[in-house]
Design a protein around this motif. Structure first.
Motif: not given
Length: 240
Positions: A222-228
């Motif tokens: 979810l963190h990676t997706q939020a950064v994207a």
């Protein structure tokens, strides 16, 4: 820590601040992929600490620890950059994710769901989530963002009048900070909460997982997706 002449004793400063290097290394490691070794960060941090000790003067105008933290973190970032810890293929995958998010947001008028992004990328939801997991440590900014990208087009940071001599300082002096705040506000509620726990409350992934009721690996996804999402938002803002 001072000699008879009042000068800081270098050996004492080094010994006293070694725990600081260890703490900063573990803090940074928590935000990076498993391939990054904490010992490598600590070694780079020690070089940064030595540099701080050699450069620091009693009349520097700042407490030594404040000055040392900047030097230690800077040395760790330089180490990561020189070793290119995120594979080229991983960054390419994340650019594809950002592109899909951008196009879907334009079409839907809202942030797309995971399943919608996966479908647009012709991936199963499980494969998409695995891609996010493999891309742990994806960052809002990369060194190459301050220059032309691989496709030869201008960087999206060009909008913010980046100064090559001190790009981060230049960003903070423009409207970039507000743009980042707006990008966080535009996140879906769950990801917005995650970013708040991570960057404001400074919880680690395991602690965030406990708060959100999900696994540590799911928090990483979810963190990676939020950064994207945030990168896609900032690019769109720069191009409009």
């Amino acid at each position: 820590m001072y000699t008879a002449k009042g000068k800081a004793d270098k050996n004492s400063l080094l010994t006293a601040h070694m725990p600081l290097v260890k703490r900063l290394a573990h803090q940074m490691k928590a935000k990076l992929p498993p391939s990054v070794e904490v010992d490598d960060l600590m070694q780079a941090g020690m070089i940064g600490l030595l540099d701080a000790i050699n450069r620091y003067e009693d009349n520097h105008g700042a407490q030594f620890e404040t000055y040392a933290v900047l030097r230690i973190r800077g040395a760790m970032v330089d180490e990561l950059r020189s070793n290119d810890w995120m594979p080229r293929s991983t960054r390419q995958n994340m650019r594809k994710v950002e592109s899909a998010m951008h196009e879907l947001t334009q079409q839907l008028g809202r942030p797309p769901s995971e399943s919608e992004v996966a479908k647009a990328m012709k991936l199963s939801l499980a494969d998409y989530q695995e891609m996010l997991g493999d891309s742990g440590g994806h960052q809002l900014l990369y060194f190459e963002d301050f220059h032309d990208n691989e496709e030869g087009s201008d960087s999206f940071l060009d909008r913010y009048a980046v100064d090559d001599e001190d790009p981060l300082k230049a960003l903070l002096e423009t409207d970039f900070r507000q743009a980042v705040i707006d990008a966080i506000d535009a996140l879906p509620p769950r990801e917005k909460m995650l970013m708040g726990l991570y960057y404001e409350e400074e919880l680690n992934l395991k602690e965030i997982g406990a708060v959100m009721g999900v696994s540590e690996s799911r928090v990483s996804q979810l963190h990676t997706q939020a950064v994207a999402r945030m990168r896609a938002y900032l690019k769109e803002l720069a191009w409009t």
